[in-house]
Design a protein around this motif. Structure first.
Motif, PDB file in Angstrom:
ATOM      1  N   ILE A   2      66.189 153.616  54.145  1.00 55.40           N
ATOM      2  CA  ILE A   2      66.422 152.235  53.732  1.00 55.40           C
ATOM      3  C   ILE A   2      65.457 151.929  52.591  1.00 55.40           C
ATOM      4  N   GLY A   3      65.961 151.368  51.510  1.00 59.32           N
ATOM      5  CA  GLY A   3      65.129 150.929  50.399  1.00 59.32           C
ATOM      6  C   GLY A   3      65.160 149.420  50.309  1.00 59.32           C
ATOM      7  N   VAL A   4      63.994 148.818  50.104  1.00 58.53           N
ATOM      8  CA  VAL A   4      63.889 147.362  50.057  1.00 58.53           C
ATOM      9  C   VAL A   4      63.115 146.939  48.821  1.00 58.53           C
ATOM     10  N   ASP A   5      63.702 146.051  48.044  1.00 55.13           N
ATOM     11  CA  ASP A   5      63.038 145.412  46.911  1.00 55.13           C
ATOM     12  C   ASP A   5      62.721 143.987  47.347  1.00 55.13           C
ATOM     13  N   TRP A   6      61.465 143.747  47.691  1.00 55.52           N
ATOM     14  CA  TRP A   6      61.051 142.475  48.292  1.00 55.52           C
ATOM     15  C   TRP A   6      60.162 141.752  47.297  1.00 55.52           C
ATOM     16  N   GLY A   7      60.734 140.738  46.653  1.00 51.56           N
ATOM     17  CA  GLY A   7      60.021 140.027  45.605  1.00 51.56           C
ATOM     18  C   GLY A   7      59.489 138.688  46.047  1.00 51.56           C
ATOM     19  N   THR A   8      59.141 137.876  45.065  1.00 51.15           N
ATOM     20  CA  THR A   8      58.554 136.573  45.338  1.00 51.15           C
ATOM     21  C   THR A   8      59.549 135.615  45.965  1.00 51.15           C
ATOM     22  N   THR A   9      60.819 135.668  45.516  1.00 48.57           N
ATOM     23  CA  THR A   9      61.802 134.683  45.956  1.00 48.57           C
ATOM     24  C   THR A   9      62.977 135.261  46.724  1.00 48.57           C
ATOM     25  N   SER A  10      63.141 136.586  46.727  1.00 50.16           N
ATOM     26  CA  SER A  10      64.323 137.154  47.375  1.00 50.16           C
ATOM     27  C   SER A  10      64.027 138.535  47.941  1.00 50.16           C
ATOM     28  N   LEU A  11      64.966 139.012  48.745  1.00 49.55           N
ATOM     29  CA  LEU A  11      64.878 140.342  49.344  1.00 49.55           C
ATOM     30  C   LEU A  11      66.217 141.043  49.148  1.00 49.55           C
ATOM     31  N   ARG A  12      66.157 142.241  48.582  1.00 53.33           N
ATOM     32  CA  ARG A  12      67.350 143.081  48.456  1.00 53.33           C
ATOM     33  C   ARG A  12      67.092 144.375  49.207  1.00 53.33           C
ATOM     34  N   PRO A  50      70.041 145.750  62.079  1.00 58.09           N
ATOM     35  CA  PRO A  50      71.245 146.524  62.408  1.00 58.09           C
ATOM     36  C   PRO A  50      71.183 147.963  61.909  1.00 58.09           C
ATOM     37  N   TRP A  51      70.582 148.194  60.739  1.00 58.11           N
ATOM     38  CA  TRP A  51      70.476 149.561  60.216  1.00 58.11           C
ATOM     39  C   TRP A  51      69.480 150.376  61.037  1.00 58.11           C
ATOM     40  N   LEU A  52      68.401 149.729  61.466  1.00 61.13           N
ATOM     41  CA  LEU A  52      67.443 150.420  62.321  1.00 61.13           C
ATOM     42  C   LEU A  52      68.096 150.789  63.656  1.00 61.13           C
ATOM     43  N   ALA A  53      68.865 149.858  64.196  1.00 61.12           N
ATOM     44  CA  ALA A  53      69.539 150.114  65.460  1.00 61.12           C
ATOM     45  C   ALA A  53      70.554 151.238  65.334  1.00 61.12           C
ATOM     46  N   ALA A  54      71.087 151.426  64.104  1.00 63.51           N
ATOM     47  CA  ALA A  54      72.067 152.483  63.872  1.00 63.51           C
ATOM     48  C   ALA A  54      71.420 153.840  63.657  1.00 63.51           C
ATOM     49  N   GLY A  55      70.089 153.894  63.665  1.00 61.35           N
ATOM     50  CA  GLY A  55      69.413 155.179  63.595  1.00 61.35           C
ATOM     51  C   GLY A  55      68.529 155.420  62.387  1.00 61.35           C
ATOM     52  N   GLU A  56      68.506 154.504  61.423  1.00 67.26           N
ATOM     53  CA  GLU A  56      67.620 154.688  60.273  1.00 67.26           C
ATOM     54  C   GLU A  56      66.164 154.574  60.733  1.00 67.26           C
ATOM     55  N   ALA A  57      65.322 155.463  60.237  1.00 66.08           N
ATOM     56  CA  ALA A  57      63.932 155.482  60.709  1.00 66.08           C
ATOM     57  C   ALA A  57      62.922 155.587  59.578  1.00 66.08           C
ATOM     58  N   ARG A  58      63.392 155.489  58.318  1.00 66.86           N
ATOM     59  CA  ARG A  58      62.493 155.547  57.171  1.00 66.86           C
ATOM     60  C   ARG A  58      62.797 154.393  56.236  1.00 66.86           C
ATOM     61  N   VAL A  59      61.756 153.638  55.878  1.00 67.88           N
ATOM     62  CA  VAL A  59      61.923 152.443  55.048  1.00 67.88           C
ATOM     63  C   VAL A  59      60.908 152.477  53.916  1.00 67.88           C
ATOM     64  N   LEU A  60      61.389 152.347  52.690  1.00 68.13           N
ATOM     65  CA  LEU A  60      60.526 152.348  51.514  1.00 68.13           C
ATOM     66  C   LEU A  60      60.620 150.984  50.849  1.00 68.13           C
ATOM     67  N   LEU A  61      59.479 150.311  50.705  1.00 64.50           N
ATOM     68  CA  LEU A  61      59.416 148.958  50.161  1.00 64.50           C
ATOM     69  C   LEU A  61      58.792 148.972  48.774  1.00 64.50           C
ATOM     70  N   CYS A  62      59.368 148.176  47.864  1.00 68.91           N
ATOM     71  CA  CYS A  62      58.758 147.982  46.549  1.00 68.91           C
ATOM     72  C   CYS A  62      58.769 146.505  46.207  1.00 68.91           C
ATOM     73  N   GLY A  63      58.048 146.146  45.154  1.00 69.61           N
ATOM     74  CA  GLY A  63      58.009 144.750  44.710  1.00 69.61           C
ATOM     75  C   GLY A  63      56.742 144.044  45.153  1.00 69.61           C
ATOM     76  N   MET A  64      56.783 142.715  45.124  1.00 76.56           N
ATOM     77  CA  MET A  64      55.598 141.909  45.405  1.00 76.56           C
ATOM     78  C   MET A  64      55.151 141.964  46.858  1.00 76.56           C
ATOM     79  N   VAL A  65      55.953 142.573  47.715  1.00 77.19           N
ATOM     80  CA  VAL A  65      55.535 142.778  49.101  1.00 77.19           C
ATOM     81  C   VAL A  65      54.286 143.656  49.154  1.00 77.19           C
ATOM     82  N   GLY A  66      54.041 144.440  48.104  1.00 83.55           N
ATOM     83  CA  GLY A  66      52.848 145.277  48.040  1.00 83.55           C
ATOM     84  C   GLY A  66      51.708 144.655  47.262  1.00 83.55           C
TER      85      GLY A  66
END
Length: 293
Positions: A2-12, A50-66
């Motif tokens: 799972i890839g997540v772009d987590w910024g100041t105002t939104s999450l993709r 829901p994706w975690l429940a479906a078996g995904e176990a790796r998540v990479l976050l980028c953006g202002m969340v860091g």
């Protein structure tokens, strides 16, 4: 993964297959500024549960969340940097049920030793740099980025506060009193771009915008487009002075990217447009370097 772009105002977020194909995605409000202290684990789980429940176990976050205002600060990584260097500098985050890592931002210095930083854009640039031996990329926005891409890596970049300065000048200075809202005026925009290539410097050119109106040579309905062209023109001139080129890789939202494409063509530079949604591809490249794909 799972890839997540987590910024100041939104999450993709993107659910990615082994080859990097996006199999599912979500785009929602809920940027880092809306997350209460200690609330990042719950916010992430609520978004991608829901994706975690479906078996995904790796998540990479980028953006202002860091960033310092985010979940955990991922220190800036010095350029040059590609997928391997960025993957090695990712920061693990404790999270029950999945391996979660944060992508670091990038930093560099100009010729006089003044630092520059980016956080989030590096993931798009990683995707753009793959297979590019030598190129110059432009990512227009509130704080536009110009990045040098060499041998699959980001080697240097500069930031220009063009969008933010345009918003301030057009609403909070004397120039706001000589302009009216309305549809874009391409001819006025082109005049501003051309003016930026003339002598006098930006500060003189800015006051000239008001003087042109006072002398009846720039209509109030044309001022915003002229000012936009003037600022973008100066940005392009500065970027090309540092790194002369005849072609620019352009990544951005359609309307703003179109303005930059017009301005670059006026400056005699050809443009290659790219999908602005490159984050998923960049996260996949970093994930591959982590051994996730």
């Amino acid at each position: 993964m799972i890839g997540v772009d987590w910024g100041t105002t939104s999450l993709r977020a993107y659910r990615l297959g082994p080859g990097g194909a996006v199999t599912d995605r979500l785009d929602r409000p809920g940027g880092i500024l809306t997350v209460p202290a200690g609330g990042f684990p719950d916010a992430l789980r609520e978004a991608i549960g829901p994706w975690l429940a479906a078996g995904e176990a790796r998540v990479l976050l980028c953006g202002m969340v860091g960033s310092r205002q985010g979940w955990v600060e991922a220190p800036y990584l010095r350029c040059p940097a590609g997928p391997a260097e960025i993957a090695a500098a990712t920061v693990p985050v404790p999270f029950e049920g999945a391996e979660v890592r944060l992508v670091p931002g990038l930093t560099t210095e100009d010729a006089d030793g003044v630092p520059d930083v980016m956080r989030g854009e590096e993931t798009k640039l990683v995707a753009l740099a793959i297979g590019l031996d030598d190129g110059l990329a432009c990512m227009p926005g509130t704080h536009s980025k110009w990045a040098r891409l060499e041998a699959d890596r980001v080697t240097h970049f500069t930031t220009h506060m063009t969008g933010e300065v345009f918003a301030a000048l057009s609403t909070h200075t004397i120039l706001a009193r000589t302009s009216t809202d309305g549809p874009p005026r391409p001819e006025a925009f082109a005049r501003g771009v051309a003016r930026a290539r003339q002598q006098g410097g930006l500060l003189h050119h800015l006051f000239g915008t008001r003087a042109l109106n006072l002398m009846g040579r720039l209509k109030e309905a044309e001022t915003r487009s002229y000012l936009s062209g003037l600022l973008i023109g100066h940005e392009i001139a500065a970027a090309l002075a540092e790194r002369p080129t005849t072609q620019v890789e352009l990544v951005g939202a359609a309307e703003l990217a179109a303005l930059y494409e017009d301005a670059l063509r006026i400056a005699g530079v050809t443009v290659r447009r790219h999908d602005p949604d490159l984050v998923a591809a960049g996260l996949h490249q970093i994930g591959r370097s982590l051994g996730w794909a």
